[in-house]
Design a protein around this motif. Structure first.
Motif, PDB file in Angstrom:
ATOM      1  N   LEU A  20       0.805  -1.220   0.000  1.00 27.99           N
ATOM      2  CA  LEU A  20       0.000   0.000   0.000  1.00 27.99           C
ATOM      3  C   LEU A  20       0.841   1.274   0.000  1.00 27.99           C
ATOM      4  N   LYS A  21       2.098   1.174   0.401  1.00 27.37           N
ATOM      5  CA  LYS A  21       2.980   2.342   0.286  1.00 27.37           C
ATOM      6  C   LYS A  21       3.043   2.817  -1.156  1.00 27.37           C
ATOM      7  N   GLY A  22       3.032   1.880  -2.100  1.00 28.19           N
ATOM      8  CA  GLY A  22       3.108   2.212  -3.510  1.00 28.19           C
ATOM      9  C   GLY A  22       1.756   2.311  -4.201  1.00 28.19           C
ATOM     10  N   ALA A  23       0.682   2.102  -3.455  1.00 29.16           N
ATOM     11  CA  ALA A  23      -0.667   2.148  -4.034  1.00 29.16           C
ATOM     12  C   ALA A  23      -1.614   2.865  -3.082  1.00 29.16           C
ATOM     13  N   PRO A  24      -1.412   4.172  -2.882  1.00 28.41           N
ATOM     14  CA  PRO A  24      -2.233   4.897  -1.904  1.00 28.41           C
ATOM     15  C   PRO A  24      -3.725   4.893  -2.223  1.00 28.41           C
ATOM     16  N   ASP A  25      -4.107   4.806  -3.489  1.00 28.89           N
ATOM     17  CA  ASP A  25      -5.531   4.752  -3.827  1.00 28.89           C
ATOM     18  C   ASP A  25      -6.186   3.491  -3.279  1.00 28.89           C
ATOM     19  N   ALA A  26      -5.470   2.382  -3.296  1.00 26.81           N
ATOM     20  CA  ALA A  26      -6.013   1.128  -2.782  1.00 26.81           C
ATOM     21  C   ALA A  26      -6.192   1.163  -1.266  1.00 26.81           C
ATOM     22  N   ALA A  27      -5.464   2.043  -0.602  1.00 26.56           N
ATOM     23  CA  ALA A  27      -5.543   2.141   0.860  1.00 26.56           C
ATOM     24  C   ALA A  27      -6.743   2.954   1.337  1.00 26.56           C
ATOM     25  N   GLN A  28      -7.511   3.514   0.396  1.00 28.06           N
ATOM     26  CA  GLN A  28      -8.679   4.319   0.767  1.00 28.06           C
ATOM     27  C   GLN A  28      -9.878   3.401   1.001  1.00 28.06           C
ATOM     28  N   PHE A  29     -10.294   3.305   2.252  1.00 32.24           N
ATOM     29  CA  PHE A  29     -11.422   2.459   2.635  1.00 32.24           C
ATOM     30  C   PHE A  29     -12.608   3.321   3.044  1.00 32.24           C
ATOM     31  N   THR A  30     -13.803   2.818   2.823  1.00 31.13           N
ATOM     32  CA  THR A  30     -15.034   3.434   3.309  1.00 31.13           C
ATOM     33  C   THR A  30     -15.773   2.370   4.100  1.00 31.13           C
ATOM     34  N   TRP A  31     -15.894   2.601   5.400  1.00 30.05           N
ATOM     35  CA  TRP A  31     -16.621   1.689   6.291  1.00 30.05           C
ATOM     36  C   TRP A  31     -18.051   2.189   6.404  1.00 30.05           C
ATOM     37  N   ARG A  32     -19.014   1.288   6.546  1.00 31.69           N
ATOM     38  CA  ARG A  32     -20.424   1.684   6.546  1.00 31.69           C
ATOM     39  C   ARG A  32     -21.205   1.024   7.670  1.00 31.69           C
ATOM     40  N   ALA A  33     -22.174   1.752   8.137  1.00 37.46           N
ATOM     41  CA  ALA A  33     -23.169   1.218   9.063  1.00 37.46           C
ATOM     42  C   ALA A  33     -24.483   1.910   8.726  1.00 37.46           C
ATOM     43  N   SER A  34     -25.572   1.190   8.820  1.00 34.40           N
ATOM     44  CA  SER A  34     -26.882   1.814   8.596  1.00 34.40           C
ATOM     45  C   SER A  34     -27.760   1.527   9.809  1.00 34.40           C
ATOM     46  N   ALA A  35     -28.532   2.530  10.184  1.00 34.98           N
ATOM     47  CA  ALA A  35     -29.410   2.390  11.351  1.00 34.98           C
ATOM     48  C   ALA A  35     -30.853   2.587  10.921  1.00 34.98           C
ATOM     49  N   ARG A  36     -31.728   1.801  11.498  1.00 32.48           N
ATOM     50  CA  ARG A  36     -33.162   1.934  11.257  1.00 32.48           C
ATOM     51  C   ARG A  36     -33.850   2.064  12.606  1.00 32.48           C
ATOM     52  N   TRP A  37     -34.608   3.142  12.731  1.00 30.86           N
ATOM     53  CA  TRP A  37     -35.353   3.396  13.960  1.00 30.86           C
ATOM     54  C   TRP A  37     -36.377   2.287  14.171  1.00 30.86           C
ATOM     55  N   GLN A  38     -36.490   1.794  15.397  1.00 27.84           N
ATOM     56  CA  GLN A  38     -37.442   0.747  15.749  1.00 27.84           C
ATOM     57  C   GLN A  38     -38.658   1.345  16.468  1.00 27.84           C
ATOM     58  N   ASN A  39     -38.377   2.009  17.598  1.00 23.33           N
ATOM     59  CA  ASN A  39     -39.439   2.599  18.401  1.00 23.33           C
ATOM     60  C   ASN A  39     -38.778   3.369  19.535  1.00 23.33           C
ATOM     61  N   GLY A  40     -39.416   4.420  19.989  1.00 24.98           N
ATOM     62  CA  GLY A  40     -38.822   5.195  21.075  1.00 24.98           C
ATOM     63  C   GLY A  40     -37.451   5.690  20.658  1.00 24.98           C
ATOM     64  N   VAL A  41     -36.423   5.361  21.445  1.00 30.85           N
ATOM     65  CA  VAL A  41     -35.048   5.709  21.077  1.00 30.85           C
ATOM     66  C   VAL A  41     -34.241   4.463  20.708  1.00 30.85           C
ATOM     67  N   HIS A  42     -34.926   3.403  20.353  1.00 26.30           N
ATOM     68  CA  HIS A  42     -34.312   2.128  19.971  1.00 26.30           C
ATOM     69  C   HIS A  42     -34.086   2.106  18.458  1.00 26.30           C
ATOM     70  N   SER A  43     -32.851   1.833  18.053  1.00 27.29           N
ATOM     71  CA  SER A  43     -32.500   1.668  16.644  1.00 27.29           C
ATOM     72  C   SER A  43     -31.768   0.344  16.462  1.00 27.29           C
ATOM     73  N   ARG A  44     -31.876  -0.210  15.273  1.00 32.45           N
ATOM     74  CA  ARG A  44     -31.117  -1.414  14.914  1.00 32.45           C
ATOM     75  C   ARG A  44     -30.114  -1.013  13.851  1.00 32.45           C
ATOM     76  N   ILE A  45     -28.846  -1.342  14.103  1.00 35.21           N
ATOM     77  CA  ILE A  45     -27.760  -0.966  13.216  1.00 35.21           C
ATOM     78  C   ILE A  45     -27.259  -2.221  12.505  1.00 35.21           C
ATOM     79  N   LYS A  46     -27.018  -2.091  11.208  1.00 38.73           N
ATOM     80  CA  LYS A  46     -26.506  -3.213  10.424  1.00 38.73           C
ATOM     81  C   LYS A  46     -25.194  -2.817   9.760  1.00 38.73           C
ATOM     82  N   VAL A  47     -24.274  -3.768   9.722  1.00 41.61           N
ATOM     83  CA  VAL A  47     -22.986  -3.589   9.059  1.00 41.61           C
ATOM     84  C   VAL A  47     -22.779  -4.797   8.158  1.00 41.61           C
ATOM     85  N   GLN A  48     -22.585  -4.554   6.855  1.00 43.90           N
ATOM     86  CA  GLN A  48     -22.404  -5.650   5.917  1.00 43.90           C
ATOM     87  C   GLN A  48     -21.292  -5.371   4.910  1.00 43.90           C
ATOM     88  N   SER A  49     -21.340  -4.230   4.247  1.00 38.45           N
ATOM     89  CA  SER A  49     -20.412  -3.988   3.150  1.00 38.45           C
ATOM     90  C   SER A  49     -19.446  -2.864   3.471  1.00 38.45           C
TER      91      SER A  49
END
Length: 182
Positions: A20-49
């Motif tokens: 990765l020293k020689g390939a800085p573009d490949a070192a660029q990562f994007t981590w993701r999480a998505s949250a969906r409100w359930q009820n009240g202040v309860h949310s469910r978070i999913k991580v997949q990709s």
């Protein structure tokens, strides 16, 4: 064949660093999480990709997390609070870092435990005092490490783990956060 005594394949990490020293573009990562409100202040978070090494990837399995607030906040306590998830991330990142650094330095670990506590004045998030910040006032991390190493070597493991921790860095330094409505 590489001997891995603490379960960390340091050679793979070193090899990745060199590539990765020689390939800085490949070192660029994007981590993701998505949250969906359930009820009240309860949310469910999913991580997949996530994106990295120039392409999309999926974890072996989708992970789900519940975030809520405890009964003392008149909530349903269906999960830990979002601010506790910061402590989870910090504890796991620093603890993994200790194992990686120990492996790289040839130190055999018998056990590593970290306890992370965050002091939080909730008057800020409740709007009770506008001079009180919404986040943690301070965070304390305490390690208990049993290893074939001197105290000085163990302290150096922790210091190096802290130096390389993405979560520690994100908490200790300003991070640009952009919030949008789709």
């Amino acid at each position: 064949m590489t001997t891995v005594t603490n379960g960390v394949n340091v050679q793979a990490l070193i090899d990745a660093r060199e590539v990765l020293k020689g390939a800085p573009d490949a070192a660029q990562f994007t981590w993701r999480a998505s949250a969906r409100w359930q009820n009240g202040v309860h949310s469910r978070i999913k991580v997949q990709s996530y994106f990295g090494l120039g392409e999309e990837h999926n974890h072996k399995a989708e992970s789900e997390f519940d975030a809520d607030h405890p009964d003392v906040f008149a909530a349903t306590d269906n999960g830990i609070t979002p601010i506790e998830y910061l402590l989870v991330g910090l504890a796991s990142c620093l603890t993994a870092g200790v194992a990686s650094v120990a492996e790289n330095r040839g130190i055999q670990l018998r056990s590593v435990e970290s306890t992370v506590e965050g002091a939080h004045d909730i008057r800020g998030i409740l709007g009770a005092d506008s001079d009180v910040r919404n986040g943690y006032n301070d965070i304390r991390v305490t390690f208990t490490i049993d290893a074939d190493a001197s105290r000085q070597e163990i302290e150096a493991l922790v210091a190096q783990s802290q130096k390389r921790s993405a979560v520690f860095d994100a908490l200790a330094n300003p991070t640009n956060i952009i919030v949008e409505v789709a």
